[in-house]
Write a protein that holds these residues in place. Structure first.
Motif, short mmCIF file in Angstrom:
data_model
loop_
_atom_site.label_atom_id
_atom_site.label_comp_id
_atom_site.label_asym_id
_atom_site.label_seq_id
_atom_site.Cartn_x
_atom_site.Cartn_y
_atom_site.Cartn_z
N ASP A 1 -11.26 3.04 -2.70
CA ASP A 1 -10.23 2.16 -2.18
C ASP A 1 -10.62 0.73 -2.52
O ASP A 1 -11.80 0.38 -2.45
CB ASP A 1 -10.09 2.33 -0.66
CG ASP A 1 -8.76 1.80 -0.13
OD1 ASP A 1 -8.45 0.60 -0.37
OD2 ASP A 1 -8.03 2.57 0.52
N SER B 1 -0.31 10.32 3.85
CA SER B 1 0.24 8.97 4.00
C SER B 1 -0.46 8.24 5.15
O SER B 1 -0.76 8.82 6.19
CB SER B 1 1.74 9.03 4.28
OG SER B 1 2.43 9.60 3.19
N LYS B 2 -0.72 6.96 4.94
CA LYS B 2 -1.30 6.12 5.99
C LYS B 2 -0.17 5.59 6.88
O LYS B 2 0.93 5.35 6.40
CB LYS B 2 -2.03 4.94 5.36
CG LYS B 2 -3.15 5.33 4.39
CD LYS B 2 -3.73 4.08 3.72
CE LYS B 2 -4.75 4.42 2.65
NZ LYS B 2 -5.26 3.22 1.97
N PRO B 3 -0.42 5.38 8.17
CA PRO B 3 -1.66 5.71 8.89
C PRO B 3 -1.76 7.21 9.13
O PRO B 3 -0.76 7.87 9.39
CB PRO B 3 -1.51 4.96 10.20
CG PRO B 3 -0.04 4.88 10.42
CD PRO B 3 0.57 4.75 9.05
N ASN C 1 -10.57 -0.61 4.49
CA ASN C 1 -10.16 0.79 4.42
C ASN C 1 -11.38 1.70 4.20
O ASN C 1 -11.46 2.80 4.77
CB ASN C 1 -9.15 1.01 3.31
CG ASN C 1 -7.79 0.39 3.63
OD1 ASN C 1 -7.51 0.08 4.78
ND2 ASN C 1 -6.97 0.21 2.61
N THR D 1 -2.31 7.21 0.67
CA THR D 1 -1.36 6.18 0.26
C THR D 1 -0.69 5.53 1.47
O THR D 1 -0.45 6.19 2.48
CB THR D 1 -0.27 6.77 -0.65
OG1 THR D 1 0.66 5.75 -1.01
CG2 THR D 1 0.48 7.90 0.03
N ALA D 2 -0.43 4.23 1.35
CA ALA D 2 0.24 3.49 2.42
C ALA D 2 1.73 3.43 2.19
O ALA D 2 2.48 2.88 3.00
CB ALA D 2 -0.33 2.07 2.51
N ASN E 1 5.42 5.55 0.76
CA ASN E 1 6.03 6.86 0.61
C ASN E 1 7.39 6.70 -0.05
O ASN E 1 8.33 6.20 0.57
CB ASN E 1 6.19 7.54 1.97
CG ASN E 1 6.63 9.00 1.83
OD1 ASN E 1 6.93 9.46 0.73
ND2 ASN E 1 6.67 9.70 2.94
N ASP F 1 -7.47 6.39 -3.03
CA ASP F 1 -6.31 5.57 -2.70
C ASP F 1 -5.37 5.50 -3.91
O ASP F 1 -5.82 5.40 -5.05
CB ASP F 1 -6.77 4.16 -2.31
CG ASP F 1 -5.61 3.28 -1.88
OD1 ASP F 1 -4.72 3.76 -1.15
OD2 ASP F 1 -5.58 2.09 -2.27
#
Length: 226
Positions: free
Chosen positions: A11, A107-109, A16, A85-86, A88, A55
């Protein structure tokens, strides 16, 4: 003494990486940081890893490109990759992750417990594979040195039985995992993970079967752990 498995965390944001280390520290394994795709590829040149947390959004070489390089290398192509990944962008974006060779796409969070549980599955499989490979190598030496008779043959037969039992335990664990994944019908991550486990265990079983007396297969190659 069994060595700890290495987990590669990739990352570009230090915070992170720190968060991932906090989540995965309970697994008591070796966590290796990489702040870019290029740095990750360098780490993979010299060390073996149980799993890679990668990431997607990184400057320069992004996660998809990094994964493509990993999968092109014979040494690293079978290492499980979990994309983080943050963003989508819908099913197409997720599918791109699986097409790049990921076994999961989160997907984050994300839920820390869920991530830790997913990583622990691959760490456990990696450790079992390492033990099986070491015992298979020892068994080959005993077969070559002691032949099929005498104490050497008896020791080899005993080790072969133990090796088969250990593999059976891993197969049972994988079967239980598959049943758990079946509950997530239609989940591409579940399908990819189950397929990966099945492929590696099948290779291990074939290598073990080749060591059975009377097969005439000689010393087979044992799959590298992943």
């Amino acid at each position: 003494m069994v060595q700890k498995a290495k987990i590669l965390l990739v990352d570009d944001r230090p915070e992170n990486l720190l968060a991932l280390e906090a989540i995965l520290s309970a697994l008591d394994q070796t966590l290796v940081r990489a702040s870019s795709g290029e740095e990750a590829l360098k780490a993979l040149l010299t060390d073996d890893f149980a799993v890679i947390l990668l990431d997607v959004q990184m400057p320069g070489m992004d996660g998809f490109e990094t994964a493509a390089h990993i999968k092109r290398r014979e040494r690293t192509r079978d290492i499980p990759i979990i994309f983080l990944t943050a963003i989508n962008h819908g099913p197409h974006h997720t599918f791109r992750g699986y097409a790049a060779g990921a076994v999961d796409y989160i997907s984050k969070p994300f839920d820390p417990w869920v991530l830790r549980a997913k990583v622990s599955v691959f760490v456990e499989l990696y450790m079992k594979n390492c033990q099986l490979r070491e015992q298979a190598a020892l068994l080959r030496l005993q077969l070559e040195g002691g032949g099929q008779g005498g104490s050497g043959g008896k020791e080899a037969a005993g080790l072969l039985a133990e090796l088969s039992a250990r593999l059976a335990a891993v197969e049972e664990q994988a079967e239980a995992l598959s049943k758990q994944l079946d509950d997530d019908a239609g989940d591409a991550a579940a399908v990819a993970t189950a397929a990966h486990l099945e492929r590696k265990l099948t290779g291990l079983r074939r290598a073990l079967d080749a060591l059975e007396p009377g097969t005439g297969a000689g010393a087979p190659s044992v799959p590298s752990p992943s």
